[in-house]
Design a protein around this motif. Structure first.
Motif, PDB file in Angstrom:
ATOM      1  N   SER A 104       0.827  -1.206   0.000  1.00  0.00           N
ATOM      2  CA  SER A 104       0.000   0.000   0.000  1.00  0.00           C
ATOM      3  C   SER A 104       0.861   1.255   0.000  1.00  0.00           C
ATOM      4  O   SER A 104       0.619   2.207  -0.756  1.00  0.00           O
ATOM      5  CB  SER A 104      -0.930  -0.005   1.220  1.00  0.00           C
ATOM      6  OG  SER A 104      -1.728   1.151   1.242  1.00  0.00           O
ATOM      7  N   ALA A 105       1.903   1.268   0.831  1.00  0.00           N
ATOM      8  CA  ALA A 105       2.807   2.434   0.906  1.00  0.00           C
ATOM      9  C   ALA A 105       3.555   2.630  -0.406  1.00  0.00           C
ATOM     10  O   ALA A 105       3.713   3.762  -0.881  1.00  0.00           O
ATOM     11  CB  ALA A 105       3.789   2.251   2.068  1.00  0.00           C
ATOM     12  N   ALA A 106       4.005   1.527  -1.007  1.00  0.00           N
ATOM     13  CA  ALA A 106       4.737   1.620  -2.280  1.00  0.00           C
ATOM     14  C   ALA A 106       3.846   2.199  -3.376  1.00  0.00           C
ATOM     15  O   ALA A 106       4.275   3.054  -4.159  1.00  0.00           O
ATOM     16  CB  ALA A 106       5.261   0.248  -2.682  1.00  0.00           C
ATOM     17  N   ILE A 162      -8.272  -2.616   3.712  1.00  0.00           N
ATOM     18  CA  ILE A 162      -8.740  -1.378   4.366  1.00  0.00           C
ATOM     19  C   ILE A 162      -7.794  -0.983   5.492  1.00  0.00           C
ATOM     20  O   ILE A 162      -7.422   0.189   5.634  1.00  0.00           O
ATOM     21  CB  ILE A 162     -10.183  -1.567   4.905  1.00  0.00           C
ATOM     22  CG1 ILE A 162     -11.155  -1.778   3.744  1.00  0.00           C
ATOM     23  CG2 ILE A 162     -10.609  -0.357   5.728  1.00  0.00           C
ATOM     24  CD1 ILE A 162     -12.536  -2.262   4.169  1.00  0.00           C
ATOM     25  N   GLY A 163      -7.379  -1.975   6.295  1.00  0.00           N
ATOM     26  CA  GLY A 163      -6.481  -1.702   7.423  1.00  0.00           C
ATOM     27  C   GLY A 163      -5.157  -1.124   6.973  1.00  0.00           C
ATOM     28  O   GLY A 163      -4.647  -0.165   7.572  1.00  0.00           O
ATOM     29  N   SER A 164      -4.580  -1.694   5.907  1.00  0.00           N
ATOM     30  CA  SER A 164      -3.293  -1.177   5.408  1.00  0.00           C
ATOM     31  C   SER A 164      -3.446   0.234   4.871  1.00  0.00           C
ATOM     32  O   SER A 164      -2.594   1.106   5.093  1.00  0.00           O
ATOM     33  CB  SER A 164      -2.736  -2.097   4.319  1.00  0.00           C
ATOM     34  OG  SER A 164      -3.591  -2.111   3.188  1.00  0.00           O
ATOM     35  N   ASP A 165      -4.556   0.488   4.173  1.00  0.00           N
ATOM     36  CA  ASP A 165      -4.821   1.804   3.605  1.00  0.00           C
ATOM     37  C   ASP A 165      -4.942   2.854   4.718  1.00  0.00           C
ATOM     38  O   ASP A 165      -4.316   3.920   4.665  1.00  0.00           O
ATOM     39  CB  ASP A 165      -6.124   1.745   2.800  1.00  0.00           C
ATOM     40  CG  ASP A 165      -6.233   2.888   1.814  1.00  0.00           C
ATOM     41  OD1 ASP A 165      -5.245   3.139   1.098  1.00  0.00           O
ATOM     42  OD2 ASP A 165      -7.286   3.549   1.777  1.00  0.00           O
ATOM     43  N   VAL A 174       7.579 -10.123   1.204  1.00  0.00           N
ATOM     44  CA  VAL A 174       6.989  -8.778   1.253  1.00  0.00           C
ATOM     45  C   VAL A 174       7.716  -7.799   0.332  1.00  0.00           C
ATOM     46  O   VAL A 174       7.086  -7.167  -0.525  1.00  0.00           O
ATOM     47  CB  VAL A 174       6.971  -8.236   2.703  1.00  0.00           C
ATOM     48  CG1 VAL A 174       6.388  -6.835   2.740  1.00  0.00           C
ATOM     49  CG2 VAL A 174       6.163  -9.164   3.609  1.00  0.00           C
ATOM     50  N   VAL A 175       9.028  -7.678   0.498  1.00  0.00           N
ATOM     51  CA  VAL A 175       9.766  -6.746  -0.373  1.00  0.00           C
ATOM     52  C   VAL A 175       9.737  -7.250  -1.812  1.00  0.00           C
ATOM     53  O   VAL A 175       9.579  -6.463  -2.751  1.00  0.00           O
ATOM     54  CB  VAL A 175      11.227  -6.560   0.109  1.00  0.00           C
ATOM     55  CG1 VAL A 175      11.974  -5.600  -0.808  1.00  0.00           C
ATOM     56  CG2 VAL A 175      11.260  -6.018   1.537  1.00  0.00           C
ATOM     57  N   GLY A 176       9.877  -8.572  -1.986  1.00  0.00           N
ATOM     58  CA  GLY A 176       9.829  -9.137  -3.337  1.00  0.00           C
ATOM     59  C   GLY A 176       8.519  -8.845  -4.034  1.00  0.00           C
ATOM     60  O   GLY A 176       8.499  -8.412  -5.196  1.00  0.00           O
ATOM     61  N   THR A 177       7.404  -9.029  -3.342  1.00  0.00           N
ATOM     62  CA  THR A 177       6.076  -8.764  -3.912  1.00  0.00           C
ATOM     63  C   THR A 177       5.895  -7.279  -4.203  1.00  0.00           C
ATOM     64  O   THR A 177       5.394  -6.899  -5.273  1.00  0.00           O
ATOM     65  CB  THR A 177       4.969  -9.253  -2.955  1.00  0.00           C
ATOM     66  OG1 THR A 177       5.150 -10.656  -2.711  1.00  0.00           O
ATOM     67  CG2 THR A 177       3.587  -9.024  -3.544  1.00  0.00           C
ATOM     68  N   SER A 178       6.290  -6.430  -3.239  1.00  0.00           N
ATOM     69  CA  SER A 178       6.179  -4.973  -3.431  1.00  0.00           C
ATOM     70  C   SER A 178       6.954  -4.532  -4.666  1.00  0.00           C
ATOM     71  O   SER A 178       6.462  -3.746  -5.479  1.00  0.00           O
ATOM     72  CB  SER A 178       6.712  -4.227  -2.192  1.00  0.00           C
ATOM     73  OG  SER A 178       5.973  -4.558  -1.045  1.00  0.00           O
ATOM     74  N   ALA A 179       8.180  -5.060  -4.828  1.00  0.00           N
ATOM     75  CA  ALA A 179       9.029  -4.676  -5.954  1.00  0.00           C
ATOM     76  C   ALA A 179       8.469  -5.162  -7.288  1.00  0.00           C
ATOM     77  O   ALA A 179       8.623  -4.492  -8.313  1.00  0.00           O
ATOM     78  CB  ALA A 179      10.446  -5.217  -5.751  1.00  0.00           C
ATOM     79  N   LEU A 180       7.823  -6.330  -7.288  1.00  0.00           N
ATOM     80  CA  LEU A 180       7.209  -6.835  -8.518  1.00  0.00           C
ATOM     81  C   LEU A 180       6.025  -5.978  -8.949  1.00  0.00           C
ATOM     82  O   LEU A 180       5.783  -5.795 -10.143  1.00  0.00           O
ATOM     83  CB  LEU A 180       6.758  -8.287  -8.329  1.00  0.00           C
ATOM     84  CG  LEU A 180       7.860  -9.354  -8.324  1.00  0.00           C
ATOM     85  CD1 LEU A 180       7.280 -10.715  -8.003  1.00  0.00           C
ATOM     86  CD2 LEU A 180       8.596  -9.394  -9.655  1.00  0.00           C
TER      87      LEU A 180
END
Length: 313
Positions: free
Chosen positions: A61-63, A185-188, A252-258
Motif C-alpha cells: 500500500s505504501a509503495a 482497508i487496514g493497510s490503507d 513482502v519486499v519481493g512482492t512490493s518490488a514486482l
C-alpha cells in the motif's frame, strides 16, 4: 485534535490488519484442506506467509502511494524489532532452546537475505522488478528447503494444536473475503495515518516506518512469543521469528518490488546494517549451546535501546 484522530485511525488500521490476517489464513487453510492439500504444505505456505500479511499489506500500500520510505522502513524496522526487542523480551522472561537447523541454516540465511536487501537497494537506490524476481526465487528455494526438512523429520516451528471445528465452504469463502477486505482497508488506513503523523510532527516517513508502523505490524509476533514464554512454550519463538524475518524480506519486499519499483533511500544504510548486525548477534548468542539465555536477552534489549536512541537523536 488531529493528532488524536490520526493515532486512533492508526490503531484501527493495525487491529484490522491483525484480525484480517487471522481470518484470511483460517479461511484459506480450510479451503486448502478441503481440496486435499496436505497440512504440512498448508503450514509451510499459507500459515507461514500469514504472519507476514500485515507487513505485506502495509508495504505494498505504501509503495503504491509513493511512500517508499514506509515500505522499506516497515520491513527493516520489523526485522530489527523481531530480533532485538521481541526475542530480547522472550529470552529475558525465560531462556529459549533453539533447534539445530535454525542455528545451522536459517539464521545464516536470514543474515544472507538481509545483506542482499542492503546490496540491491543501496547500489542504485531502488529495489526494482528484477530484484523482486531474485527475492521471489529465493523464497521458493526457502519453501523447498522447509518442505525437505519437514519430510526428513526435522522439527520445524509449529502452531499450537487446536481442535478442528467443521466449517461449511461458504463460511470459508466469507472468511477469506472478509479477511482480505480487512487487510486492504487496514493497510490503507494505517499508511494514511502514519503519513499524516509524519507530516504533523515533522518526522520523516523513514522514522515512522522504522518505529510506529514496524511495531504495529510486529504485534502478532510480539503477542505470540511473549505468551509462549509465559506459558513455558517459548522454544518455537526463535524459529518463528527467523522465519518471519525471511518472509518479510523475500515475500513482502519481493512482492512490493514486482508490483512497483520501491525506492531505497541512502538513509537506510545504517538501519540495514543494524538489521544484519541483529541477526549476527542472534547467531553468536545461540551458536555454541543452542540456547538463547536471559543474559543474551538483556544484551538484545540494550541493543534495541541504543538503536532507538540513535533514531530519536
Amino acid at each position: 485534535m488531529e493528532v488524536v484522530m490520526q493515532l486512533v485511525l492508526l490503531a484501527v488500521g493495525f487491529v484490522l490488519l491483525v484480525k484480517g490476517a487471522d481470518r484470511f489464513v483460517e479461511g484459506a487453510s480450510k479451503v486448502a484442506e478441503k481440496f486435499g492439500i496436505p497440512q504440512l504444505v498448508i503450514g509451510l505456505t499459507i500459515v507461514a506467509m500469514g504472519t507476514s500479511l500485515p507487513e505485506a499489506a502495509v508495504s505494498v500500500s505504501a509503495a503504491l502511494k509513493g511512500s517508499a520510505e514506509i515500505t522499506i522502513g516497515n520491513i527493516v524496522g520489523s526485522n530489527i524489532m523481531n530480533v532485538l526487542l521481541i526475542l530480547g523480551i522472550t529470552a529475558a522472561i525465560k531462556p529459549v532452546a533453539v533447534q539445530k537447523s535454525t542455528v545451522r541454516y536459517e539464521i545464516p540465511f536470514v543474515i544472507l537475505v538481509s545483506a542482499l536487501l542492503l546490496g540491491v537497494g543501496y547500489t542504485d537506490n531502488v529495489v526494482g522488478r528484477g530484484d523482486g524476481i531474485i527475492l521471489w526465487a529465493l523464497m521458493i528455494c526457502y519453501l523447498v528447503y522447509l518442505l525437505i526438512m519437514s519430510k526428513k523429520g526435522e522439527a520445524l516451528p509449529e502452531e499450537e494444536e487446536v481442535e478442528d471445528k467443521p466449517m461449511p465452504v461458504w463460511m470459508m469463502l466469507v472468511q477469506i473475503l472478509l479477511g482480505g477486505a480487512m487487510i486492504v482497508i487496514g493497510s490503507d488506513v494505517a499508511v494514511d495515518a502514519a503519513t499524516a503523523l509524519a507530516r504533523i510532527f515533522g518526522m520523516s516517513e523513514r522514522l515512522i516506518g522504522l518505529t510506529i508502523v514496524a511495531f504495529g505490524t510486529s504485534l502478532p509476533e510480539l503477542v505470540t512469543s511473549v505468551t509462549a514464554a509465559i506459558k513455558g512454550k517459548a522454544d518455537i519463538a526463535v524459529g518463528n521469528i527467523v522465519g518471519s524475518n525471511i518472509f518479510n524480506i523475500l515475500f513482502v519486499v519481493g512482492t512490493s518490488a514486482l508490483i512497483t519499483p520501491v525506492a531505497y533511500a541512502s538513509d537506510f544504510l545504517v538501519d540495514s546494517v543494524v538489521c544484519i548486525g541483529a541477526a549476527v548477534l542472534l547467531w553468536l548468542c545461540v551458536f555454541r549451546n543452542k540456547k538463547l539465555g536471559r543474559l543474551s536477552g538483556v544484551v538484545m534489549l540494550a541493543g534495541y535501546g541504543g538503536y532507538f536512541l540513535y533514531l530519536m537523536r
